[in-house]
Motif scaffolding. Structure first.
Motif, PDB file in Angstrom:
ATOM      1  N   LEU A 197      -1.084   9.267 -10.459  1.00  0.00           N
ATOM      2  CA  LEU A 197      -1.682   9.070 -11.816  1.00  0.00           C
ATOM      3  C   LEU A 197      -3.045   9.642 -11.692  1.00  0.00           C
ATOM      4  O   LEU A 197      -3.546  10.485 -12.912  1.00  0.00           O
ATOM      5  CB  LEU A 197      -2.007   7.576 -11.826  1.00  0.00           C
ATOM      6  CG  LEU A 197      -0.654   6.747 -12.123  1.00  0.00           C
ATOM      7  CD1 LEU A 197      -1.133   5.047 -12.150  1.00  0.00           C
ATOM      8  CD2 LEU A 197      -0.315   7.103 -13.548  1.00  0.00           C
ATOM      9  N   LEU A 198      -3.708  10.015 -10.642  1.00  0.00           N
ATOM     10  CA  LEU A 198      -5.067  10.875 -10.602  1.00  0.00           C
ATOM     11  C   LEU A 198      -4.705  12.036 -10.901  1.00  0.00           C
ATOM     12  O   LEU A 198      -5.382  12.654 -11.660  1.00  0.00           O
ATOM     13  CB  LEU A 198      -5.774  10.318  -9.301  1.00  0.00           C
ATOM     14  CG  LEU A 198      -6.263   9.159  -8.881  1.00  0.00           C
ATOM     15  CD1 LEU A 198      -6.884   8.865  -7.541  1.00  0.00           C
ATOM     16  CD2 LEU A 198      -7.502   8.930 -10.000  1.00  0.00           C
ATOM     17  N   GLY A 240       0.765  -1.133  -0.059  1.00  0.00           N
ATOM     18  CA  GLY A 240      -0.123  -0.086   0.079  1.00  0.00           C
ATOM     19  C   GLY A 240       0.938   1.292   0.076  1.00  0.00           C
ATOM     20  O   GLY A 240       0.822   2.249  -0.846  1.00  0.00           O
ATOM     21  N   ILE A 272       1.467   5.913  -5.990  1.00  0.00           N
ATOM     22  CA  ILE A 272       1.453   5.982  -7.533  1.00  0.00           C
ATOM     23  C   ILE A 272       0.183   6.264  -8.162  1.00  0.00           C
ATOM     24  O   ILE A 272      -0.009   6.912  -9.012  1.00  0.00           O
ATOM     25  CB  ILE A 272       1.848   4.541  -7.861  1.00  0.00           C
ATOM     26  CG1 ILE A 272       3.442   4.345  -7.689  1.00  0.00           C
ATOM     27  CG2 ILE A 272       1.918   4.463  -9.292  1.00  0.00           C
ATOM     28  CD1 ILE A 272       3.964   2.793  -7.748  1.00  0.00           C
ATOM     29  N   GLU A 273      -0.723   5.707  -7.380  1.00  0.00           N
ATOM     30  CA  GLU A 273      -2.235   5.870  -7.665  1.00  0.00           C
ATOM     31  C   GLU A 273      -2.493   7.318  -7.481  1.00  0.00           C
ATOM     32  O   GLU A 273      -3.164   7.940  -8.410  1.00  0.00           O
ATOM     33  CB  GLU A 273      -3.196   5.234  -6.894  1.00  0.00           C
ATOM     34  CG  GLU A 273      -3.315   3.500  -7.193  1.00  0.00           C
ATOM     35  CD  GLU A 273      -4.279   2.974  -6.356  1.00  0.00           C
ATOM     36  OE1 GLU A 273      -4.588   3.468  -5.150  1.00  0.00           O
ATOM     37  OE2 GLU A 273      -4.169   1.582  -6.615  1.00  0.00           O
ATOM     38  N   THR A 274      -2.225   8.232  -6.480  1.00  0.00           N
ATOM     39  CA  THR A 274      -2.306   9.565  -6.128  1.00  0.00           C
ATOM     40  C   THR A 274      -1.607  10.437  -7.450  1.00  0.00           C
ATOM     41  O   THR A 274      -2.426  11.299  -7.880  1.00  0.00           O
ATOM     42  CB  THR A 274      -1.800  10.133  -4.935  1.00  0.00           C
ATOM     43  OG1 THR A 274      -2.413   9.199  -3.956  1.00  0.00           O
ATOM     44  CG2 THR A 274      -2.143  11.480  -4.645  1.00  0.00           C
ATOM     45  N   VAL A 304       1.985   1.627  -3.685  1.00  0.00           N
ATOM     46  CA  VAL A 304       0.736   1.796  -4.699  1.00  0.00           C
ATOM     47  C   VAL A 304      -0.038   3.193  -4.697  1.00  0.00           C
ATOM     48  O   VAL A 304      -0.282   3.716  -5.527  1.00  0.00           O
ATOM     49  CB  VAL A 304      -0.098   0.448  -4.456  1.00  0.00           C
ATOM     50  CG1 VAL A 304      -1.390   0.780  -5.596  1.00  0.00           C
ATOM     51  CG2 VAL A 304       0.593  -0.682  -5.049  1.00  0.00           C
ATOM     52  N   ARG A 305      -0.157   3.418  -3.100  1.00  0.00           N
ATOM     53  CA  ARG A 305      -0.867   4.732  -3.039  1.00  0.00           C
ATOM     54  C   ARG A 305      -0.569   5.917  -3.631  1.00  0.00           C
ATOM     55  O   ARG A 305      -1.023   6.620  -4.265  1.00  0.00           O
ATOM     56  CB  ARG A 305      -1.308   4.802  -1.630  1.00  0.00           C
ATOM     57  CG  ARG A 305      -2.377   3.933  -1.045  1.00  0.00           C
ATOM     58  CD  ARG A 305      -2.906   4.220   0.422  1.00  0.00           C
ATOM     59  NE  ARG A 305      -3.736   3.034   0.759  1.00  0.00           N
ATOM     60  CZ  ARG A 305      -3.072   2.368   1.614  1.00  0.00           C
ATOM     61  NH1 ARG A 305      -1.793   2.353   2.432  1.00  0.00           N
ATOM     62  NH2 ARG A 305      -3.828   1.300   2.370  1.00  0.00           N
TER      63      ARG A 305
END
Length: 204
Positions: free
Chosen positions: A110-111, A100, A106-108, A103-104
């Motif tokens: 990307l968003l 987590g 990276i996701e942030t 990943v978090r």
């Protein structure tokens, strides 16, 4: 022949799955076997893709190519996560926290990138199309959902306003379902084109 064999396998597999679905529950066993094969093949393909990616970055590091430090970070993170997962198990809380933490962010990121791209696309639409019903409605809807996302109106706790907000917040779900239906129909048409040999056969 190289293109014909995969086409034949794909057509036969699709016909078997369709027959199993139409003649369920009699064909349920066949459908289960085919789906298990698909899962195994997809897992093997994913492993091959991951191995190819790791080998490519290891070669970048060995040759000292430009940007090899990013490749080094990727390879070290990948193998550390792999060893950690094998030793502790994928359900271990520490391992999940580790993943987590990677990943978090990276996701942030990307968003945030998606938001910037969408804002750029919106500005381009306004520049090229000018003031029209499409651009005005797009701008107003964006402002409305931005205000709703801030949560100020929800904190007022007005029953009528809450009903209006609830109705407005449902509208994107309706549009999303319409998009999913369109995607499903497009995939279905493509599947039929593959089954009838109209796609993937080449010009041989």
């Amino acid at each position: 022949m190289k293109r014909l064999l995969p086409l034949i396998v794909g057509v036969l597999s699709g016909l078997v799955v369709l027959a199993a679905m139409f003649f369920a529950p009699q064909g349920g066993n066949i459908l289960g076997v085919v789906l298990n094969w698909v899962i195994v093949v997809a897992a093997v393909a994913l492993l091959v893709a991951i191995a190819s990616l790791a080998i490519t970055h290891i070669r970048f590091i060995a040759k000292g190519k430009k940007g090899f430090l990013l490749s080094l970070v990727l390879v070290v993170s990948f193998f550390a996560t792999l060893v950690f997962g094998l030793l502790r198990g994928v359900e271990d809380p520490v391992f999940l926290k580790w993943v987590g933490a990677i990943v978090r962010p990276i996701e942030t990121a990307l968003l945030g990138l998606v938001a910037l791209v969408m804002m750029s696309a919106a500005m381009k639409i306004f520049r090229e199309r000018g003031w029209s019903a499409l651009t005005v409605s797009f701008g107003i809807s964006a402002i409305i959902f931005l205000i709703l996302g801030l949560g100020f109106l929800q904190n007022l706790n007005l029953p009528i306003l809450n009903e209006v907000i609830g109705f407005v917040e449902v509208l994107p779900m309706i549009g999303a379902r319409g998009l999913l239906i369109g995607i499903g129909i497009g995939l279905l048409m493509m599947a039929f084109r593959v089954l009838f040999g109209m796609e993937g056969s080449g010009n041989d």
